[in-house]
Scaffold this motif. Structure first.
Motif, PDB file in Angstrom:
ATOM      1  N   VAL A 191      -2.461  -1.302  -0.849  1.00 45.21           N
ATOM      2  CA  VAL A 191      -2.245  -2.380   0.347  1.00 45.21           C
ATOM      3  C   VAL A 191      -0.860  -2.832   0.056  1.00 45.21           C
ATOM      4  CG1 VAL A 191      -2.919  -5.019   0.948  1.00 45.21           C
ATOM      5  CG2 VAL A 191      -4.767  -3.283  -0.111  1.00 45.21           C
ATOM      6  N   ALA A 192      -0.141  -2.890   1.296  1.00 44.62           N
ATOM      7  CA  ALA A 192       1.137  -3.380   1.275  1.00 44.62           C
ATOM      8  C   ALA A 192       1.098  -4.743   2.019  1.00 44.62           C
ATOM      9  CB  ALA A 192       2.145  -2.578   2.151  1.00 44.62           C
ATOM     10  N   ILE A 193       1.674  -5.710   1.544  1.00 48.79           N
ATOM     11  CA  ILE A 193       1.847  -7.028   2.217  1.00 48.79           C
ATOM     12  C   ILE A 193       3.345  -7.372   2.377  1.00 48.79           C
ATOM     13  CG2 ILE A 193       1.758  -9.678   2.015  1.00 48.79           C
ATOM     14  CD1 ILE A 193      -0.443  -9.101  -0.253  1.00 48.79           C
ATOM     15  N   THR A 194       3.777  -7.132   3.715  1.00 49.75           N
ATOM     16  CA  THR A 194       5.187  -6.829   4.082  1.00 49.75           C
ATOM     17  C   THR A 194       5.552  -7.923   4.774  1.00 49.75           C
ATOM     18  OG1 THR A 194       4.450  -5.764   6.014  1.00 49.75           O
ATOM     19  CG2 THR A 194       4.872  -4.445   4.360  1.00 49.75           C
ATOM     20  N   GLY A 195       6.980  -8.330   5.011  1.00 51.75           N
ATOM     21  CA  GLY A 195       7.776  -9.038   5.766  1.00 51.75           C
ATOM     22  C   GLY A 195       7.662 -10.615   5.625  1.00 51.75           C
ATOM     23  N   THR A 237       8.051  -7.481   0.062  1.00 53.95           N
ATOM     24  CA  THR A 237       7.138  -6.638   0.046  1.00 53.95           C
ATOM     25  C   THR A 237       6.128  -6.723  -1.404  1.00 53.95           C
ATOM     26  OG1 THR A 237       7.755  -5.059   1.381  1.00 53.95           O
ATOM     27  CG2 THR A 237       6.009  -4.333   0.210  1.00 53.95           C
ATOM     28  N   VAL A 238       4.976  -6.691  -1.375  1.00 54.23           N
ATOM     29  CA  VAL A 238       4.022  -6.788  -2.521  1.00 54.23           C
ATOM     30  C   VAL A 238       3.300  -5.701  -2.192  1.00 54.23           C
ATOM     31  CG1 VAL A 238       2.178  -7.950  -3.730  1.00 54.23           C
ATOM     32  CG2 VAL A 238       4.342  -9.386  -2.858  1.00 54.23           C
ATOM     33  N   LEU A 239       3.283  -4.629  -3.119  1.00 54.23           N
ATOM     34  CA  LEU A 239       2.679  -3.341  -3.252  1.00 54.23           C
ATOM     35  C   LEU A 239       1.363  -3.578  -3.909  1.00 54.23           C
ATOM     36  CD1 LEU A 239       2.534  -0.684  -1.297  1.00 54.23           C
ATOM     37  CD2 LEU A 239       3.917   0.281  -3.303  1.00 54.23           C
ATOM     38  N   ARG A 253      -1.840  -1.218  -5.649  1.00 59.01           N
ATOM     39  CA  ARG A 253      -2.653   0.059  -5.682  1.00 59.01           C
ATOM     40  C   ARG A 253      -3.837  -0.258  -6.750  1.00 59.01           C
ATOM     41  NH1 ARG A 253       0.866   3.176  -6.914  1.00 59.01           N
ATOM     42  NH2 ARG A 253       1.091   4.344  -4.865  1.00 59.01           N
ATOM     43  N   ALA A 254      -5.243   0.076  -6.325  1.00 55.76           N
ATOM     44  CA  ALA A 254      -6.347  -0.126  -7.159  1.00 55.76           C
ATOM     45  C   ALA A 254      -6.319  -1.407  -7.715  1.00 55.76           C
ATOM     46  CB  ALA A 254      -6.146   1.170  -8.183  1.00 55.76           C
ATOM     47  N   GLY A 255      -6.019  -2.543  -7.222  1.00 57.29           N
ATOM     48  CA  GLY A 255      -6.380  -3.837  -7.526  1.00 57.29           C
ATOM     49  C   GLY A 255      -5.137  -4.469  -8.192  1.00 57.29           C
ATOM     50  N   ARG A 256      -4.154  -3.723  -8.593  1.00 53.67           N
ATOM     51  CA  ARG A 256      -2.968  -4.162  -9.149  1.00 53.67           C
ATOM     52  C   ARG A 256      -1.875  -4.208  -8.337  1.00 53.67           C
ATOM     53  NH1 ARG A 256      -4.067  -2.616 -15.706  1.00 53.67           N
ATOM     54  NH2 ARG A 256      -5.856  -4.022 -15.903  1.00 53.67           N
ATOM     55  N   ILE A 257      -0.611  -4.949  -8.962  1.00 52.77           N
ATOM     56  CA  ILE A 257       0.563  -5.140  -8.226  1.00 52.77           C
ATOM     57  C   ILE A 257       1.250  -3.985  -9.043  1.00 52.77           C
ATOM     58  CG2 ILE A 257       2.558  -6.122  -8.077  1.00 52.77           C
ATOM     59  CD1 ILE A 257       0.799  -9.119  -8.068  1.00 52.77           C
ATOM     60  N   VAL A 258       2.136  -3.171  -8.153  1.00 47.08           N
ATOM     61  CA  VAL A 258       2.733  -2.107  -8.597  1.00 47.08           C
ATOM     62  C   VAL A 258       4.060  -2.262  -8.419  1.00 47.08           C
ATOM     63  CG1 VAL A 258       0.747  -0.490  -8.656  1.00 47.08           C
ATOM     64  CG2 VAL A 258       2.425  -0.598  -6.713  1.00 47.08           C
ATOM     65  N   ALA A 259       4.484  -3.092  -7.323  1.00 44.40           N
ATOM     66  CA  ALA A 259       5.869  -3.430  -6.970  1.00 44.40           C
ATOM     67  C   ALA A 259       6.046  -4.683  -6.101  1.00 44.40           C
ATOM     68  CB  ALA A 259       6.467  -2.266  -6.117  1.00 44.40           C
ATOM     69  N   VAL A 260       6.967  -5.370  -6.372  1.00 47.41           N
ATOM     70  CA  VAL A 260       7.448  -6.710  -5.720  1.00 47.41           C
ATOM     71  C   VAL A 260       8.979  -6.565  -5.284  1.00 47.41           C
ATOM     72  CG1 VAL A 260       7.361  -8.999  -5.514  1.00 47.41           C
ATOM     73  CG2 VAL A 260       5.682  -7.947  -6.753  1.00 47.41           C
ATOM     74  N   VAL A 307      10.808  -1.977  -1.146  1.00 43.23           N
ATOM     75  CA  VAL A 307       9.608  -1.174  -1.747  1.00 43.23           C
ATOM     76  C   VAL A 307       9.201  -0.332  -0.677  1.00 43.23           C
ATOM     77  CG1 VAL A 307       7.443  -1.452  -2.586  1.00 43.23           C
ATOM     78  CG2 VAL A 307       9.025  -3.281  -3.027  1.00 43.23           C
ATOM     79  N   ALA A 308       9.211   1.203  -1.371  1.00 48.65           N
ATOM     80  CA  ALA A 308       8.631   2.284  -0.428  1.00 48.65           C
ATOM     81  C   ALA A 308       7.097   2.090  -0.386  1.00 48.65           C
ATOM     82  CB  ALA A 308       9.175   3.664  -1.171  1.00 48.65           C
ATOM     83  N   ILE A 309       6.503   2.272   0.981  1.00 49.01           N
ATOM     84  CA  ILE A 309       5.221   1.859   1.189  1.00 49.01           C
ATOM     85  C   ILE A 309       4.621   3.473   1.368  1.00 49.01           C
ATOM     86  CG2 ILE A 309       3.564   0.935   2.591  1.00 49.01           C
ATOM     87  CD1 ILE A 309       5.714  -0.966   3.386  1.00 49.01           C
ATOM     88  N   PRO A 310       3.705   3.967   0.863  1.00 55.11           N
ATOM     89  CA  PRO A 310       2.987   5.144   0.787  1.00 55.11           C
ATOM     90  C   PRO A 310       2.279   5.282   2.076  1.00 55.11           C
ATOM     91  CG  PRO A 310       2.495   4.086  -1.465  1.00 55.11           C
ATOM     92  CD  PRO A 310       3.143   3.116  -0.619  1.00 55.11           C
ATOM     93  N   ALA A 311       2.383   6.405   2.770  1.00 56.25           N
ATOM     94  CA  ALA A 311       1.526   6.901   3.912  1.00 56.25           C
ATOM     95  C   ALA A 311       0.115   6.426   3.639  1.00 56.25           C
ATOM     96  CB  ALA A 311       1.775   8.423   4.261  1.00 56.25           C
ATOM     97  N   GLY A 312      -0.503   6.019   4.515  1.00 58.36           N
ATOM     98  CA  GLY A 312      -2.057   5.515   4.605  1.00 58.36           C
ATOM     99  C   GLY A 312      -2.391   4.243   3.822  1.00 58.36           C
TER     100      GLY A 312
END
Length: 451
Positions: A45-49, A64-66, A68-75, A79-84
């Motif tokens: 999930v990517a929360i952007t803007g 951006t707050v990225l 993955r699997a319920g945990r924050i991986v980048a803020v 932040v590069a946002i994976p496809a999908g």
């Protein structure tokens, strides 16, 4: 703060009808003290803007707050946002950690005036119920959960009430599931009081001097029990002030592994709690703290945090004549760690848990900085209750308890547009929402009153 020695019942009728519509759920297994794990399905999930307020770091514009699997991986901003990835557009909005209301009875009190819906207290022996674990009565089907999380509260402290020593508290995430799924950490504090009820009650001494004697006697007996368990088991020791289970539950308090949350509003009661903590080496937390500003320097010197509110300055008793709405600001100015909780007396511990953000806003109106207020309902309670490694701020590695707000979360008209707990969107209609929708258009709309 919930009244620990005399639980409130006034005003609970507001939620009575709604609560009775929903059946109660009873957890069948004890939750792990280690806390639950976030989702493991790998969703990104990517929360952007949005304007991101990490709390543990500076504000990030267009951040951006990225997740993955319920945990924050980048803020961050780039932040590069994976496809999908599932995107949540937060343009023009504010992004914060989920709010933490550290002093509630959520899930253990449904209707305050109906005894069978109250699982917040235990009888105990001589008003001592240290072994009582309040989270074992947690109702995951409570009608009050949805309204709290829909307004951005993602974690709560569930605190027992009643007696001299009420029992043990827990930190709970407001996820859907069982009680085991919800409990993040338990126990997080032992709950007691330094404030005698007027005329006595709940087995608590009616005078402050006697109350303090009882607490000292109890702690001295815990020390004696800890030093010579073998003699106790052989029935070769003197009679002690509490049961074996209660003595055992208090050993971690004397060992410094479990803090003691002590209800105390009057400055002299807070000072007495500080003396008791020094005498027995207790990690103290002050709850209520209406007059804490008067002893702020002593609290700072002892490193004692305070749980207090900012909505009400009207004294609830003679023990809080020094109440003032600048309390939070004055404590922070003195360097005391402050956790903002409810003190308005309007069900903030049950059906109005969500009002904690207005308490924080009021603290700002009365002199606290906005950053301090946000920290007081996010990271500081997480630090005080030992869960800051997982929640309380937006940082890589932490569980994704995140809220996207339409604006300043402390403003009355702001809404929580997206609420994630452990990376999952949790927003659903609350009982209040359903009732409001049901009666939005009353039957017989075309009816005209006779002249």
């Amino acid at each position: 703060m919930p009244c620990l020695h005399s639980p409130r019942v006034l005003g609970r009728a507001i939620g009575a009808l709604a609560a009775l519509v929903v059946g109660t759920g009873v957890p069948t297994s004890r939750a792990s003290a280690q806390g639950p794990q976030p989702q493991t399905d790998g969703e990104v999930v990517a929360i952007t803007g949005g304007t991101v307020y990490p709390v543990s770091g500076p504000r990030i514009e267009n951040g951006t707050v990225l997740i993955r699997a319920g945990r924050i991986v980048a803020v961050g901003r780039d932040v590069a946002i994976p496809a999908g990835a599932r995107r949540i557009d937060a343009t023009g909005k504010w992004v914060t950690p989920g709010l933490v209301n550290a002093a509630t009875q959520l899930g253990v009190v449904e209707v305050g005036a109906v005894p069978e819906t109250r699982d917040v207290s235990a009888r105990g022996r001589d008003a001592i119920a240290a072994a009582f674990t309040v989270w074992d009565g947690l109702n995951p089907a409570s009608v009050h959960l949805a309204s709290a999380r829909n307004d951005g509260v993602t974690t709560v402290g569930v605190i027992p009430a009643g007696g001299l020593v009420a029992g043990q508290a827990a930190m709970v995430d407001l996820v859907a599931g069982t009680a085991t799924d919800m409990v993040r950490r338990a126990p997080v504090a032992m709950v007691a009081t330094m404030t005698p009820p007027g005329g006595g009650g709940d087995g608590i001494p009616a005078s402050r001097g006697e109350l303090q004697v009882r607490l000292r006697e109890l702690l001295a007996d815990v020390r004696a029990y800890r030093q010579n368990r073998a003699a106790y088991e052989r029935n070769a020791s003197r009679t002690l002030a509490a049961s074996r289970a209660d003595l055992e539950a208090l050993v971690p308090v004397l060992d410094g592994r479990l803090p003691m949350l002590v209800e105390a509003d009057r400055a002299s009661d807070i000072d007495a709690a500080l003396r008791l903590a020094r005498e027995y080496g207790i990690r103290l937390i002050v709850g209520g703290g209406a007059e804490a500003w008067q002893v702020a320097d002593r609290l700072r010197a002892a490193g004692v945090p305070v749980l207090t509110g900012a909505m009400n300055s009207i004294p609830a008793s003679f023990a809080s004549l020094g109440s003032r709405q600048e309390n939070v600001a004055l404590l922070r100015r003195a360097g005391v760690a402050v956790v903002v909780i409810g003190n308005a007396g309007g069900g903030e511990e049950t059906f109005n848990v969500r009002n904690v953000r207005y308490e924080a806003g009021n603290a700002v109106a009365y002199g606290a900085s906005w950053d301090d207020a946000l920290r007081a309902v996010t990271l500081t309670p997480a630090e005080v209750f030992g869960v800051a490694d997982r929640i309380g701020s937006l940082a890589p590695g932490k569980d994704a308890n995140v809220v996207v707000w339409s604006g300043d979360p402390f403003e009355f008209r702001t809404t929580a547009d997206e609420v994630l707990i452990r990376g999952r969107s949790v927003r659903e209609p609350s009982r209040q929402d359903l009732l409001m929708e049901r009666y939005r258009r009353l039957p017989g709309a075309g009816y005209r009153q006779p002249e």
